[in-house]
Enzyme design. Structure first.
Site, PDB file in Angstrom:
ATOM      1  N   GLU A 144       4.691   1.161   0.772  1.00 30.55           N
ATOM      2  CA  GLU A 144       6.005   0.836   1.401  1.00 30.55           C
ATOM      3  C   GLU A 144       7.038   1.364   0.233  1.00 30.55           C
ATOM      4  O   GLU A 144       7.108   0.965  -0.854  1.00 30.55           O
ATOM      5  CB  GLU A 144       6.180  -0.623   1.496  1.00 30.55           C
ATOM      6  CG  GLU A 144       5.437  -1.009   2.762  1.00 30.55           C
ATOM      7  CD  GLU A 144       4.018  -1.362   2.789  1.00 30.55           C
ATOM      8  OE1 GLU A 144       3.632  -0.756   1.619  1.00 30.55           O
ATOM      9  OE2 GLU A 144       3.596  -2.088   3.530  1.00 30.55           O
ATOM     10  N   CYS A 200       0.808  -1.172  -0.072  1.00 26.22           N
ATOM     11  CA  CYS A 200      -0.016  -0.027   0.025  1.00 26.22           C
ATOM     12  C   CYS A 200       0.870   1.395  -0.031  1.00 26.22           C
ATOM     13  O   CYS A 200       0.521   2.306  -0.962  1.00 26.22           O
ATOM     14  CB  CYS A 200      -0.962   0.023   1.067  1.00 26.22           C
ATOM     15  SG  CYS A 200      -0.563  -0.248   2.689  1.00 26.22           S
TER      16      CYS A 200
END
Lengths: 88, 904
Positions: free
Chosen positions: B510, B508
């Site tokens: 990183e 999502c």
């Protein structure tokens, strides 16, 4: 002759566990509904000469290379299995 | 009927109005931007909307059958042979209208169990395997996690369909085989073997207690061993599958029998290249089976257009089975196939395609120039890709897929960023990616916009328009901040400034290490970016900070389970500093124990279950002959320590400091008694709402804690540009970001901090008593890591941005800030500009990430009451977008409760 369900027919592609598409008509149909007469049988272990039933939902694949022979189950689709031999 | 908290406070003259900066219109307001995809896409999307998550045993069966035959083989070859057999036996399925084809399993939204990772969770609750999993803590979180009851989730068994893990439907004809296969892996799975050896860590009992108390939500070695990383499609695009096999054969001849100075793993290169060949052969057979099926369908289809499409599909598959792609659609099919292939190789959440607009651009540019492709055709394919990606399911337990991921699989696509030379990397195809995302608003791929001041203004405005569709994407990520982080973490592994510019988002949000590779197409060279790092979903997972504080206050004992988790500290906690100090000690103990035990699980994974396909795709495995498990990737320092509940902890510490230590209004003992008594309220599960405002007083409540509860609710809160609370955040970040680097991964490299919540704030809140900030037992934590607790950010969005940017975000892999805005607040082009100004302000302050939910809270409430009317309603949860009806109730309640900004 035993009736053929859509989910056991080669002319059916499953969308999910309950329904799929009849490739010949394009219609969405229920998996457990009877397919029209003349529809092709789906290669599945239960229709294979190498399948030896051992109880209602379990059996052995005689085509297996391992000893003891590896298990198989009747409902598995066998389109891609090189050892599939349709029971005539 | 018992009064709700919002009514109690209203009686006392305190408003729990969660609107800020104005008042929303009384009537329900829909989103401003609404678009439709191409008709072909719409038809397939309609199929998806009516599709149940479905699983079967096909891959599982063939993998197991082959694996069990080769028990004396070298582990990596044994695994590759098993994977080859599994891929080669997948039944090909086509749905009319598809142009980008192939599926994970033989359903539209199919998946399958991987008992070689873990076999316990899909056993019946009475089964001894499940009971064992419960005992070791790996099933505890399932009890606190729920899927949404609608959409494609099969939450209950019906007819001939059996529900597994509350999400996946499996035909009852398959269940006996599933149980037989699962039992074959008993004692052999990564879960079981890992557990056998992690028990040898002297502090193992503490780890077990940490899991049972839900201080940590899950282990990754046997649940999601890979993911939250960026895939790399380069080698098949450049060389084709036959080219890779040729390369591997040449390398085999070169390395056979030679250690080349590496006495530990130098010899392994031979076996690794052998495994690569088996793996590629499996992929080729999988593609070939699809090609044959396309030919069969071509032969039986009467409709001329559909018949021609099957022919085209067959030709493309037959080509890419062996060769590098020549055209945009061939290249798109190739990356789609690779993506699904990697997701079938392992249980993965967050395998991000990366910057596909830049990867596919060479083909797009040349096809457009040659007249082989129109922009509209490219747009249609990009819309179709969203159906493919949204249909991806990951088969794992309720706690992991439901409690942590809300059913999402995070195939995040990145746009923007800089090119190799430091200029804007935006190209025409990326505009079309944004257009497709608005036209076909589906949860995946969610989009990360890699913000930089050099990006074109019209591109950023277009991004704002897409956000206003309510899709929740694109999220904005700050390129300079990410680059600084990457250099700090990977500089020691040789990362250069050029490398840094190729970064993208994995999972999502990183920040992930990537590199450029040179693609050759028709005599022209292009630098394309792609992943070059290990998974970042690994290390120490989601530690519930408010729960750790609870353990500090209660001397190491979990008041919910009454079990001792940590050694008693026996401190009197007479000062605020003493509480902070003990919190840090328990935090460090938690990280230490989880790092050691997870290292063992991942070590078992790398020995028996290593990635072959994902590895061979990433630089520099094919060049050096080592896969992921032998540090074959260019960058390997990717293990991290993940926090959860940051702002609930900050607010709780602020309340303790203010009420107990500075103002001495109550003693710590009184505060603890109030916490145990939940300030006189019922538990959230009893009320069946997980939002603070909806909590109800106990019928027997005497009002004993009423005054104290008012006080703590009004204590300083994060999100208001109030240094009293914000300084605590700064103290925490300075400690956490440095402390995380003290833990070592199994690869001998330092870890780093990661600050995302996904959906853990729901399940973890469910297992946490009331907190000193006035949050009540069982309710959710504040979401993300920089979001304010619902209703507590009362000074407008810019005050929230000031609070969030008090610390240096480049010290962490990420941070996460979610804001909910009413559609009327950003209406029209002026509204889009205001939203861009807000975003830009945060980026300029050094914030790493911001994303928006553009929605009227009244719509969410209506959707909760009438889910049947909202099958396609999407919301941004935390780093991902999901269908409302597929989200569990606790997170739904939290989304409704979030502060709604009526003006920006």
């Amino acid at each position: 002759m035993e009736k053929l369900l859509y989910r056991d027919s080669r002319n059916y592609v499953p969308i999910d566990v309950t329904k799929g598409i009849d490739h010949l008509t394009g219609e969405t149909v229920m998996a457990d509904k009877e397919a029209p007469k003349g529809y092709e049988v789906m290669p599945k272990c239960k229709n294979c000469a190498n399948f030896k039933a051992d109880g209602e939902q379990m059996g052995v694949c005689e085509g297996s290379m391992s000893e003891p022979k590896f298990f198989a189950y009747p409902d598995m689709v066998a389109i891609t299995c090189d050892m599939y031999k349709e029971v005539k | 009927m018992a009064k709700k908290l919002k009514e109690v406070l209203s009686d006392a003259g305190i408003s729990m109005d969660l609107q800020s900066g104005g008042k929303a219109p009384d009537q329900l307001t829909d989103r401003e931007i609404k678009r439709e995809p191409h008709p072909r896409v719409k038809k397939l999307k309609d199929i998806f909307m009516d599709t149940l998550s479905s699983a079967n045993n096909e891959f599982t069966y063939w993998y197991t059958r082959e694996y069990m035959q080769h028990d004396c083989e070298i582990p990596v070859v044994r695994r590759a042979k098993a994977l080859k057999s599994a891929f080669a036996h997948l039944t090909p399925t086509f749905y009319p209208g598809e142009l980008l084809v192939m599926h994970k399993a033989s359903y539209f939204r199919g998946s399958f169990p991987m008992p070689w990772l873990s076999e316990g969770f899909y056993m019946a609750h009475e089964d001894e395997f499940y009971q064992e999993a419960l005992k070791r803590g790996s099933a505890s979180v399932d009890e606190h996690s729920k899927f949404g009851s609608g959409g494609g989730n099969v939450t209950k068994s019906f007819g001939k369909v059996v529900s597994i893990a509350g999400k996946f439907g499996m035909r009852q004809e398959e269940i006996p085989a599933l149980l037989k296969l699962a039992k074959m892996w008993y004692g052999k799975s990564v879960d079981d073997l890992g557990n056998k050896y992690e028990k040898m860590v002297p502090e193992y009992k503490t780890k077990e207690q940490i899991m049972r108390s839900i201080i940590c939500m899950f282990d990754s070695g046997f649940t999601l061993p890979q993911g939250r990383e960026v895939i790399n499609y380069y080698y098949p695009l450049e060389y084709g599958f036959d080219g890779i096999i040729k390369m591997a054969n040449e390398m085999k001849a070169k390395v056979a029998g030679k250690a080349d100075g590496d006495g530990m793993v130098g010899m392994n290169r031979l076996y690794n290249y052998e495994a690569v060949i088996f793996m590629i052969e499996g992929m080729q057979k999988w593609i070939n089976n699809y090609a044959k099926e396309a030919r069969r369908l071509e032969s039986i289809t009467k409709d001329a257009k559909q018949k021609a499409e099957y022919k085209g599909i067959a030709e493309r598959l037959e080509w890419i089975e062996h060769n590098p792609p020549r055209t945009f659609i061939e290249a798109f099919q190739m990356i789609e196939t690779l993506h699904l292939g990697v997701l079938n190789e392992d249980a993965i959440s967050g395998m991000s395609p990366g910057r596909i607009g830049q990867i596919l651009y060479p083909y797009f540019e040349q096809d457009i120039e040659a007249g082989r492709l129109t922009e509209d055709e490219a747009l249609e394919l990009l819309e179709l890709d969203r159906v493919v990606k949204t249909s991806i399911d990951c088969f794992a337990s309720t706690g992991v897929v439901g409690g942590v991921l809300s059913g999402n699989t995070f195939n995040t696509l990145s746009v923007g960023g800089l090119d190799k030379f430091g200029q804007s990397a935006v190209n025409r195809l990326e505009y079309l990616i944004l257009e497709a995302a608005a036209n076909n608003a589906m949860p995946q791929s969610t989009i990360a916009l890699l913000y930089d001041e050099k990006l074109p203004e019209d591109f950023l405005i277009l991004a704002m328009e897409v956000i206003k569709s309510g899709a929740g994407y694109p999220a904005f990520m700050n390129t300079p901040v990410a680059q600084e982080f990457l250099m700090k973490q990977y500089g020691a592994e040789g990362m250069t400034l050029e490398d840094v510019r190729s970064w993208a988002i994995g999972g999502c949000l990183e920040t992930s290490a990537c590199v450029w590779k040179t693609l050759h197409l028709n005599g022209k060279e292009y630098d394309i970016p792609g992943g070059a790092g290990q998974p970042t979903s690994v290390g120490v997972h989601f530690i519930a900070m408010p729960k750790v504080l609870e353990l500090v206050l209660f001397n190491g004992v979990d008041p919910r389970t009454k079990e001792k988790v940590y050694e008693a500290h026996n401190r009197k906690l007479e000062t605020y500093d003493e509480v902070w100090d003990q919190f840090k000690l328990y935090w460090q103990k938690t990280c230490e124990v989880l790092a050691w035990t997870n290292n063992i699980q991942h070590d078992i994974w790398r020995k028996n279950n290593m990635a072959v396909l994902n590895s061979l795709l990433k630089p520099d495995c094919l060049d050096n002959g080592h896969l992921i498990n032998e540090l074959g990737y260019r960058f390997n320092g990717t293990f991290n320590v993940e926090s959860a509940g940051t702002i609930t902890l900050v607010n709780s510490m602020a309340a303790l400091k203010k009420i107990v230590y500075d103002d001495k209004e109550v003693t710590l003992e009184e505060m603890k008694a109030a916490i145990v008594d939940n300030f006189g309220f019922k538990d959230a599960r009893e009320v069946n709402s997980f939002s603070l405002a909806d909590q109800e007083r106990k019928d027997s409540d005497s009002g004993k804690w009423e005054k104290l509860h008012f006080k703590v609710l009004q204590a300083p809160k994060y999100g208001n540009d109030d240094k009293y609370a914000d300084q605590i955040l700064l103290d925490w970040e300075n400690f956490f970001c440095e402390d995380a680097t003290h833990y070592e991964s199994l690869y001998g490299l330092k870890m780093y901090p990661c600050q995302i919540s996904v959906s853990t704030h729901g399940a973890m809140g469910s297992a946490t008593l009331a907190t000193a900030d006035g949050r009540l037992s069982g309710t959710t934590y504040a979401d993300a890591s920089m979001s304010a607790f619902p209703g507590t950010d009362r000074n407008g969005p810019y005050a929230l941005l000031n609070s969030a940017s008090i610390w240096d975000h480049s010290k962490s892999q990420n941070s996460q800030l979610n804001i909910k805005i009413h559609p009327t607040a950003i209406k029209g082009i002026e509204g889009s500009k205001k939203l861009l100004d807000l975003t830009r302000a945060y980026m300029r302050k050094g914030g790493f990430h911001i994303q928006y939910n553009i929605v009227d809270s009244k719509m969410l409430k209506d959707a909760q009451e009438h889910p049947e009317n909202y099958r396609d309603l999407m919301v941004r949860v935390a780093g991902f977008t999901q269908y409302w009806v597929e989200i569990g109730k606790s997170v739904q309640d939290e989304l409704i409760a979030r502060t709604e900004y009526e003006g920006v």
